[in-house]
Design an enzyme around this catalytic site. Structure first.
Site, PDB file in Angstrom:
ATOM      1  N   SER A  60     -28.483  -7.458  20.614  1.00  0.00           N
ATOM      2  CA  SER A  60     -29.030  -6.111  20.697  1.00  0.00           C
ATOM      3  C   SER A  60     -28.280  -5.299  21.765  1.00  0.00           C
ATOM      4  O   SER A  60     -27.061  -5.171  21.685  1.00  0.00           O
ATOM      5  CB  SER A  60     -30.532  -6.200  20.975  1.00  0.00           C
TER       6      SER A  60
ATOM      7  N   HIS B 205     -34.179  -9.014  13.577  1.00  0.00           N
ATOM      8  CA  HIS B 205     -33.316  -8.554  14.662  1.00  0.00           C
ATOM      9  C   HIS B 205     -32.947  -9.732  15.550  1.00  0.00           C
ATOM     10  O   HIS B 205     -33.807 -10.360  16.167  1.00  0.00           O
ATOM     11  CB  HIS B 205     -34.072  -7.500  15.474  1.00  0.00           C
TER      12      HIS B 205
ATOM     13  N   ASP C  79     -31.486  -4.679   9.410  1.00  0.00           N
ATOM     14  CA  ASP C  79     -31.977  -4.619  10.789  1.00  0.00           C
ATOM     15  C   ASP C  79     -32.299  -3.171  11.141  1.00  0.00           C
ATOM     16  O   ASP C  79     -31.473  -2.275  10.956  1.00  0.00           O
ATOM     17  CB  ASP C  79     -30.894  -5.171  11.717  1.00  0.00           C
TER      18      ASP C  79
END
Length: 532
Positions: free
Chosen positions: A224, A476, A447
């Site tokens: 991320s 994710h 995602d």
């Protein structure tokens, strides 16, 4: 984050030649580059004294902890130092198998990976853990690493609260006032140090950590937001990269950091929210929430309306409902739990919803701290619109087609409109062809938190990188998760340095199994239930 020219040339400098202290009038960017070299040399000499972890870390005895000291301001490397906490489990394999340290960052900004060494015995990580010391750490400002706070945790966690998808003018004024107060709280708490919470400094800290671990080159997994400052690291220190994995990539285009990235995220969550509702509808025999995604939405809105009038357990209002179901947009492991709670509530049993959505007083400090670091980094990293009219226009238009997350995302980021610290220009992430060894990008096609086009943009900016896509899936963070195909590519890369030629695709992992109302789905092995 930072603009194109900011570090375009610094990344190509021979950094070991920059150890001299900056002269008066020196470009501060060069001063910070020199400061990073000084700090890294100091850390390499000191190392990290690993020992038993403090009780506050709540880690098992198999994990060892230590600290690494980094400059608060890299332009003044001999000035104030802060200590970052570090955790480690040593590689379990024999001398011939060991490949050094593998550092992991789960994103945020504002998340800690101190727990990461605990994955060592899990099947998905066992072979990697034989080859690598698994290293986690808390970035600057996070947890015990010189923690940042902007608000009393009790106020941050207050509940119940509202979450209108079509906010009134008076509600908007209320949220503007809250955003201004939050930004002022950050300034009161941090003072002149507030501007030092940036992705650039996170990348510099990572290089100091590399040196403290005794590694000439870095092996790193960033998930991320960790992909973004990992890419900043690769831009600044390409010769220091050994292997690097970008799991669920943020779009690094400087024009999108961070205002446009957040708008893109809100749009993507609408599609993922529909994926969840369609799955619930396919299992209407279990949940009885409707046979279409539209009917499931009607039932969700019915619950939202009831909670606005009578909060469940006195603490779960519309905002707490929204926060709980947002997790279903991140991880499909939560789908069965959330559907169960919604169904039970409509049948007269609010307990599952209260258990899943009510604020937890024991996590209030961590939650506020994580939000403070998130806000500081994103606000410092880039210019944001400073006129409310721009925010109002863009989010009102977007909410017409993506109401699920748009306004909540706007409120979370609105302190950046009133931010008191100087803004930087985003780094123009990228390297010259051949400057980096092959790097691996992992991305789920659906995602929502980091929409798939970001992975394509990152691959374009890092020549020689390889993209592995989990098709028609939206969880994710997919490395070490439920997809054996993805894990195979991850393992082959980390253990042997092998990658596909340019791109590869994996079929989606299986959809969650529905459960009856007296059961709950648990997050997959190795995933922290509270992670967002």
């Amino acid at each position: 984050m930072r603009a194109a020219a900011l570090y375009g040339t610094v990344g190509s400098l021979v950094l070991s030649a920059l150890a001299a202290a900056p002269a008066a009038g020196t470009d501060p960017r060069t001063a910070e580059a020199r400061g990073t070299v000084i700090a890294a040399e100091r850390a390499a000499a000191a190392g990290i004294a690993f020992g038993r972890c403090p009780k506050a870390e709540m880690l098992p005895d198999t994990v060892r902890c230590g600290t690494v000291r980094v400059p608060l301001d890299y332009a003044h490397p001999k000035g104030r130092q802060i200590a970052l906490t570090v955790s480690r489990v040593k590689a379990s394999g024999g001398p011939g198998e060991r490949q050094g340290a593998l550092v992991y960052n789960p994103g945020g900004p504002g998340a800690s990976s101190m727990y990461f060494p605990m994955v060592a015995p899990l099947p998905e990580w066992k072979r990697i853990a034989r080859a690598y010391d698994l290293v986690g750490y808390a970035p600057r400002g996070v947890a015990r690493s010189a923690p940042l706070s902007c608000q009393d945790p009790k106020d941050f966690a207050k509940a119940p609260t509202q979450s209108p998808t079509d906010p009134s003018p008076s509600y908007k004024l209320e949220r503007i006032a809250q955003a201004k107060a939050y930004a002022q709280g950050c300034e009161r708490s941090a003072g002149a140090a507030l501007g030092q919470y940036t992705s650039l400094n996170n990348a510099r800290d990572l290089d100091v950590l590399r040196a403290a671990l005794g590694q000439k080159k870095l092996t790193f997994i960033g998930a991320s937001y960790g992909t973004y400052f990992g890419a900043v690291y690769a831009t600044l220190f390409p010769s220091h990269v050994r292997r690097m994995v970008f799991d669920s990539a943020v779009d690094p285009d400087p024009r999108k950091i961070w205002y446009r990235d957040n708008l893109d995220q809100s749009l993507a969550f609408e599609s993922r929210w529909e994926d969840f509702r369609a799955w619930v509808a396919r299992h209407d025999g279990v949940y009885h929430l409707g046979t279409t995604a539209e009917r499931v939405l009607e039932n969700f809105e019915k619950v939202r309306a009831r909670l606005a009038q009578e909060p469940a357990g006195g603490t779960v209002g519309p905002a707490q409902l929204q926060g709980a179901f947002l997790k279903a947009g991140y991880y499909d492991d939560f789908w069965a739990m959330r559907a169960t709670a919604l169904s039970a509530y409509l049948k007269g049993d609010p307990k599952p919803l209260i258990a899943q959505a009510a604020p937890r007083p024991e996590t209030a400090w961590d939650d506020e701290n994580g939000n403070a670091v998130y806000t500081a980094v994103e606000c410092n990293d880039a210019p944001w619109p400073t006129d409310w009219a721009t925010w109002d226009r863009d989010n009102t238009e977007l909410a017409q087609i993506a109401p699920f997350e748009t306004w909540d995302n706007a409120w979370m980021n609105l302190p950046c409109a009133y931010w008191p610290a100087p803004r930087q220009q985003p780094v123009d992430v990228g390297t010259a062809r051949g400057a980096l060894p092959p790097t691996l990008i992992l991305a789920a096609e659906r995602d929502a938190a980091t929409p798939y086009p970001g992975a394509l943009e990152l691959q374009r900016r890092l020549p020689g990188s390889v993209l592995v896509t989990e098709k028609d899936a939206g969880t994710h963070g997919i490395g070490g998760g439920a997809n054996k195909c993805v894990n195979g590519y991850l393992e082959d890369y980390l253990l042997h340095g092998r990658t596909p030629v340019r791109r590869a695709a994996c079929a989606p992992h299986p959809e969650p199994n529905p459960v009856s109302l007296d059961k709950r789905s648990a997050p997959r092995a190795g995933q922290r239930p509270s992670a967002l």
